[in-house]
Design an enzyme around this catalytic site. Structure first.
Site, PDB file in Angstrom:
ATOM      1  N   THR A  17      47.096  39.030  34.087  1.00 47.79           N
ATOM      2  CA  THR A  17      46.501  38.781  32.769  1.00 47.79           C
ATOM      3  C   THR A  17      45.094  39.378  32.677  1.00 47.79           C
ATOM      4  O   THR A  17      44.630  39.675  31.576  1.00 47.79           O
ATOM      5  CB  THR A  17      46.419  37.268  32.487  1.00 47.79           C
ATOM      6  N   SER A 108      40.746  39.997  50.284  1.00 48.34           N
ATOM      7  CA  SER A 108      39.864  40.376  51.389  1.00 48.34           C
ATOM      8  C   SER A 108      39.018  41.588  51.001  1.00 48.34           C
ATOM      9  O   SER A 108      37.861  41.701  51.404  1.00 48.34           O
ATOM     10  CB  SER A 108      40.673  40.688  52.649  1.00 48.34           C
ATOM     11  N   ASP A 153      39.114  39.315  40.884  1.00 47.55           N
ATOM     12  CA  ASP A 153      38.806  39.045  42.288  1.00 47.55           C
ATOM     13  C   ASP A 153      37.304  39.116  42.560  1.00 47.55           C
ATOM     14  O   ASP A 153      36.731  38.243  43.218  1.00 47.55           O
ATOM     15  CB  ASP A 153      39.540  40.046  43.191  1.00 47.55           C
TER      16      ASP A 153
HETATM   17  C1  GLA Z   1      45.060  41.968  42.037  1.00 42.90           C
HETATM   18  C2  GLA Z   1      43.995  42.627  41.176  1.00 42.90           C
HETATM   19  C3  GLA Z   1      43.487  41.643  40.124  1.00 42.90           C
HETATM   20  C4  GLA Z   1      44.638  41.021  39.343  1.00 42.90           C
HETATM   21  C5  GLA Z   1      45.708  40.496  40.286  1.00 42.90           C
HETATM   22  C6  GLA Z   1      46.933  40.031  39.542  1.00 42.90           C
HETATM   23  O1  GLA Z   1      44.499  40.927  42.795  1.00 42.90           O
HETATM   24  O2  GLA Z   1      42.916  43.069  41.971  1.00 42.90           O
HETATM   25  O3  GLA Z   1      42.581  42.286  39.272  1.00 42.90           O
HETATM   26  O4  GLA Z   1      45.152  41.909  38.402  1.00 42.90           O
HETATM   27  O5  GLA Z   1      46.119  41.489  41.222  1.00 42.90           O
HETATM   28  O6  GLA Z   1      46.616  38.934  38.756  1.00 42.90           O
END
Ligand code: GLA
Length: 352
Positions: A17, A108, A153
């Site tokens: 999302t 990580s 993240d």
């Molecule tokens: C990875 C990407 C995030 C996000 C997730 C799925 O972790 O780095 O930006 O899109 O996948 O939610």
């Protein structure tokens, strides 16, 4: 030497999302990357990892990105994007260590990028705002891996709050911390199958979402209604997942634990059936967690391997994790690993 710590994250709900300007609900983990380093005079970044062999030695302006390999690509990526934003190319020398498992879907790489970025910024007296730093680290991930990731993240690693999950609005980048009720435990279980995010599947999913938004004449799927996407499984996942994130944030804030489980389980079904990013192992792991008494469970992160996250009553969490791991190991022959996770504060300098 100064130390800089940046946590990994687990996403409770809201996957695929973030790059659709939608909602996510991660928390920063008590598993983190620590960079222990001091500035150098010679414009070189020299880092040794305490976890993997080899040393990184590259120009502090990131010009070595193309020739860098392994985790050195993340270092070069961070150096490059910070340099483009005006950081002076002051060098850095020291060590990197991390307790965030690699390839598990617990970010990580974001933890490494953010810890390195903090160290590099401090070395050069460069002080970007938190959101700017999150964007820079997101871009570093994109240039290092070629994967067009969203911002969840890196922002979760920076904005984490102890004992809280974070409701992130990936359009406004507004962050709302929500206290985790004391009776609730977050259980994370690695399926024992590493996730290969650098494949083309992530980019393909993102492109499908953007194409669906464009067909509807919308800037992003954030603005689509359920009726508009009823016949498009990829877009349908994004729209239904945004609604589940908001419902879960609400249930969490009210301490309504029983309402959370079905939302997690519905999220997994949507990621499995509509978005098609699950694996047989993740499906088996989610089933095992639910059968072991979790309130609900789902794959977490990008999918294609890595971890499942479950919510459980705190008093039952150890038992749920142990029983689920047992069932899963027997049925798949894989070696799971589990953590009962606490929500930690976001990245920062550790005074030493
Ligand atoms: C990875 C990407 C995030 C996000 C997730 C799925 O972790 O780095 O930006 O899109 O996948 O939610």
């Amino acid at each position: 030497m100064p130390k800089y710590r940046a946590p990994g994250r687990v996403n409770l709900i809201g996957d695929h999302t973030d790059y659709n300007e939608g909602f996510v609900l991660p928390l920063a983990l008590d598993l983190a990357c620590v960079v222990d380093a001091r500035p150098t005079e010679d414009g070189r970044i020299r880092l040794r990892s305490e976890d993997v062999p080899g040393e990184v030695d590259l120009a502090a302006d990131g010009r070595d990105l193309a020739s860098s390999e392994g985790w050195g690509r993340y270092a070069a990526g961070v150096a490059k994007v910070l340099s483009q934003r005006g950081r002076e190319p002051v060098g850095l020398e020291g060590t990197v260590s991390s307790s965030v498992p690699v390839g598990a879907g617990l970010s990580s790489s974001a933890a490494l990028e953010v810890a390195l970025a903090l160290a590099l910024c401090d070395a050069a007296g460069f002080e970007p705002e938190t959101l700017e730093l999150a964007r820079a680290c997101q871009e570093a991930e994109q240039v290092a891996t070629g994967v067009p990731c969203g911002i969840m993240d890196q922002l979760a690693s920076l904005a984490g709050r102890r004992d809280h999950a974070l409701l992130l609005d990936c359009r406004s980048l507004e962050t709302t911390p929500i206290r985790l009720p004391p009776g609730l435990a977050v259980v994370v279980v690695h399926s024992g199958v590493a996730r290969a995010l650098a494949g083309s599947a992530y980019a393909e999913r993102r492109a499908a979402c953007e194409a669906a938004a464009a067909r509807l004449g919308l800037r992003s799927l954030r603005h689509a209604t359920p009726a508009q996407v009823a016949d498009e499984p990829r877009a349908r996942h994004v729209v239904s997942e945004n609604a589940r994130v908001l419902a879960a944030a609400d249930a969490l804030a009210r301490g309504e634990l029983d309402a959370l489980g079905p939302l997690l389980s519905a999220s997994h079904a949507s990621l499995r059936d509509d978005f098609e990013v699950s694996t047989p192992e993740l499906d088996a792991l989610v089933r095992a967690l639910e059968e072991a008494g979790a309130l609900g469970a789902r794959l977490t992160g990008a999918g294609f391997g890595g971890c499942a996250v479950a919510l459980a009553r705190a008093a039952e969490a150890e038992q749920v994790a142990a029983a689920a791991c047992g069932t899963y190991a027997t049925s798949t022959g894989r070696e799971p690993q589990s953590w009962i996770c606490a929500a930690a504060d976001g990245a920062g300098k550790i005074d030493s």
